[in-house]
Design a protein around this motif. Structure first.
Motif, short mmCIF file in Angstrom:
data_model
loop_
_atom_site.label_atom_id
_atom_site.label_comp_id
_atom_site.label_asym_id
_atom_site.label_seq_id
_atom_site.Cartn_x
_atom_site.Cartn_y
_atom_site.Cartn_z
N GLY A 73 22.48 12.54 -32.00
CA GLY A 73 22.40 13.00 -33.39
C GLY A 73 21.11 12.60 -34.07
N ALA A 74 20.50 11.50 -33.62
CA ALA A 74 19.26 11.03 -34.22
C ALA A 74 18.10 12.00 -34.00
CB ALA A 74 18.89 9.66 -33.67
N GLY A 75 18.25 12.92 -33.05
CA GLY A 75 17.19 13.89 -32.80
C GLY A 75 16.83 14.70 -34.03
N PHE A 76 17.82 15.02 -34.86
CA PHE A 76 17.54 15.79 -36.07
C PHE A 76 16.82 14.93 -37.11
CE2 PHE A 76 21.41 17.78 -34.24
CZ PHE A 76 20.84 18.99 -33.89
N VAL A 247 13.98 22.80 -38.88
CA VAL A 247 14.28 21.44 -38.43
C VAL A 247 15.16 21.48 -37.19
CG1 VAL A 247 15.33 19.24 -39.07
CG2 VAL A 247 14.03 20.53 -40.78
N PHE A 248 16.11 22.41 -37.17
CA PHE A 248 16.99 22.52 -36.01
C PHE A 248 16.21 22.90 -34.76
CE2 PHE A 248 19.78 24.93 -33.17
CZ PHE A 248 20.82 24.03 -33.02
N ARG A 249 15.27 23.84 -34.89
CA ARG A 249 14.49 24.26 -33.72
C ARG A 249 13.67 23.11 -33.15
NH1 ARG A 249 13.73 29.13 -36.65
NH2 ARG A 249 11.74 28.36 -37.47
N GLY A 251 14.46 19.86 -33.73
CA GLY A 251 15.32 18.71 -33.49
C GLY A 251 16.23 18.82 -32.29
N TRP A 252 16.73 20.03 -31.97
CA TRP A 252 17.70 20.08 -30.88
C TRP A 252 17.10 19.70 -29.52
CZ3 TRP A 252 17.46 23.02 -26.50
CH2 TRP A 252 16.67 24.17 -26.50
N PRO A 253 15.83 20.05 -29.23
CA PRO A 253 15.29 19.54 -27.96
C PRO A 253 15.12 18.02 -27.96
CG PRO A 253 14.02 21.43 -28.73
CD PRO A 253 14.89 20.99 -29.86
N ILE A 254 14.80 17.44 -29.14
CA ILE A 254 14.71 15.98 -29.22
C ILE A 254 16.09 15.38 -28.97
CG2 ILE A 254 14.20 14.02 -30.73
CD1 ILE A 254 12.18 15.75 -32.19
N SER A 255 17.13 15.98 -29.54
CA SER A 255 18.50 15.49 -29.34
C SER A 255 18.87 15.52 -27.86
CB SER A 255 19.49 16.34 -30.14
OG SER A 255 19.32 16.13 -31.52
N LEU A 256 18.57 16.63 -27.19
CA LEU A 256 18.94 16.73 -25.78
C LEU A 256 18.08 15.82 -24.91
CD1 LEU A 256 19.71 20.54 -25.32
CD2 LEU A 256 21.27 18.63 -25.74
N THR A 257 16.82 15.60 -25.30
CA THR A 257 15.97 14.64 -24.57
C THR A 257 16.54 13.24 -24.72
OG1 THR A 257 14.01 16.01 -24.97
CG2 THR A 257 13.63 13.72 -24.32
N GLN A 396 4.59 18.37 -32.18
CA GLN A 396 5.75 19.25 -32.26
C GLN A 396 5.99 20.00 -30.96
OE1 GLN A 396 6.35 21.46 -35.90
NE2 GLN A 396 5.43 19.87 -37.17
N ASP A 397 5.73 19.31 -29.85
CA ASP A 397 6.00 19.82 -28.51
C ASP A 397 7.26 19.13 -28.01
OD1 ASP A 397 5.86 20.90 -25.96
OD2 ASP A 397 4.39 19.44 -25.25
N THR A 398 8.40 19.81 -28.06
CA THR A 398 9.67 19.16 -27.74
C THR A 398 10.46 19.84 -26.63
OG1 THR A 398 10.82 20.41 -29.50
CG2 THR A 398 9.91 18.24 -30.08
#
Length: 460
Positions: A73-76, A247-249, A251-257, A396-398
């Motif tokens: 959840g912290a990815g967002f 933000v979702f676009r 953040g979601w790759p950060i969350s999955l990473t 912003q490369d996620t």
């Protein structure tokens, strides 16, 4: 504003010592904040370890599941950091407000969505091969502390906003005060001190919930007083669908990473549980010590994200490259110190978590020392991958880093841990050696990705 003024003054053709000073000025409070946040979980582990081995094993299992969901959840919230850093460099206060608000929205939405997993965690843990007693104890902890996920993720998003605005000292002080409060409430409720009831495992859960809630209140008060121009909480309920999507676009790759990495360690905890309570307890101790060292690298990674975002906002790639080299140097130096400590005094470190009178003291100490030797192996590569990841997030490369993380941790790390731990019969040390392999591949891929991005920028 003194921090921001300092860092903005230190722009242009900075020398390496100037970069180091600027990074430390911004980074030391962030590192301190991460260590203070980590101290909250560490306090639970140490105090419950002195309470009973069963409580230590249960909290190791429970906090593993909690942290998986928290870090996902912290990815967002982390997506807020590079966005606000770029808008701050451009002086765009409207976009700062919009990005931060929607980061908090997404964080709150995620917390509410996953709460049922924590509430009904007992059957889930049993499906993963844990004993019934251990699963029930872990669930009793998570049903209380799980409610703290809502304020905890909100605080993460707001801390990212403050870090991007270079208000890092307050991030440290609020988190440090929270850590002290958590320790005091733990001491009262776990052991029944100062006239409080002796709640054991549930007492630690109550302390965590109280701490996270008061931290959110403290951060909100500070923002309203010091940064009123952003009016973050005025008409907070109004949706901003365009910014929410942006933000979702990001953040979601950060969350999955984040999920890929933390789930690697969660999988290792599950496999450790198959080896028994003693091995799981030793794993929890070694993981706490390794995580403490990782917090320094994570703070440097946050600095890398902020400074990379500012450099992109100014269009100054040369500044970004020199700053990246300085952050990497500090990360390597930290790793060398950690390796030295882990290899020279492992018995002293591990024994701090165990009651010497416990009949399993010797067994836990022996396993813990062997695991700490494995932890020393991955210090350099773990620091490299998280710093490179921070730089890439500043650009912003996620999405590509997300794929790299999935391959490194789940195609290589988890299978290697299982094969080395069980078919090859290496047990706990084998499981941790698999972690080393996954982290090493991730470090190589992330650093290579950043180097290629910088070369492409030079060619452009």
């Amino acid at each position: 504003m003194q921090e921001a003024a300092y860092c903005y003054a230190m722009t242009g053709a900075m020398t390496l010592p100037q970069h180091l000073r600027a990074i430390l000025f911004l980074g030391v409070p962030l590192i301190g904040g991460h260590l203070a946040q980590f101290a909250i979980g560490l306090t639970d582990t140490v105090m419950l370890g002195w309470y009973s081995v069963e409580a230590l094993a249960a909290v190791t299992l429970a906090t593993t599941l909690f942290f998986v969901l928290f870090i996902m959840g912290a990815g967002f919230g982390w997506a807020v950091m590079p966005m606000v850093a770029q808008y701050h460099a451009k002086g765009d206060e409207v976009m700062i407000r919009r990005a931060t608000r929607m980061g908090v929205w997404l964080s709150l939405g995620f917390a509410v969505l996953v709460l049922p997993l924590l509430w009904f965690s007992g059957p889930l843990l049993q499906l993963l091969g844990q004993t019934e007693d251990l699963s029930i104890a872990a669930q009793s902890y998570l049903r209380i502390t799980g409610l703290g996920l809502i304020p905890a993720l909100s605080v993460m998003a707001l801390k990212s906003y403050l870090a991007a605005m270079e208000h890092t000292r307050i991030v440290f002080w609020i988190t440090a005060c929270a850590a002290v409060l958590n320790a005091l409430v733990n001491y009262a409720l776990i052991f029944g001190n100062w006239g409080a009831p002796e709640l054991g495992l549930r007492g630690a859960a109550v302390a965590s919930l109280v701490t996270n809630s008061l931290s959110l209140v403290g951060v909100m008060i500070y923002i309203n007083i010091v940064l009123p121009q952003h009016a973050l909480f005025a008409r907070f309920w109004r949706a901003d669908t365009e910014m929410l999507a942006r933000v979702f676009r990001l953040g979601w790759p950060i969350s999955l990473t984040n999920l890929a990495e933390v789930a690697l360690f969660a999988a290792s905890a599950v496999m450790m549980g198959w080896l028994g309570e003693v091995t799981l307890a030793a794993h929890g101790i070694a993981l706490q010590l390794a995580t403490a060292a990782f917090m320094v690298h994570l703070g440097l990674s946050n600095v890398a994200t902020v400074r990379a975002g500012n450099a992109v906002g100014r269009g100054d790639m040369a500044h970004l490259f020199r700053g990246a080299a300085a952050v990497a140097g500090l990360s390597i130096a930290t790793s060398l110190v950690t390796v030295t400590v882990f290899l020279t005094v492992p018995d002293l470190l591990v024994s701090a978590f165990i009651d010497p009178e416990d009949e399993r003291y010797g067994a836990i100490l022996s396993v813990g020392i062997s695991l700490l030797a494995m932890a020393a192996l991955f210090q350099l590569v773990d620091g490299a991958q998280v710093v490179a990841l921070g730089l890439l997030r500043g650009l912003q490369d996620t999405q590509v880093p997300m794929i790299m993380a999935g391959v490194a941790y789940w195609v290589i790390g988890v299978p290697a841990s299982y094969v080395l731990g069980f078919p090859m019969g290496l047990g706990g040390p084998g499981i941790w050696l698999g972690l080393v392999m996954g982290l090493a591949v991730a470090g190589l891929l992330m650093v290579s990705r950043f180097v290629l991005k910088m070369r492409a920028a030079d060619l452009g």
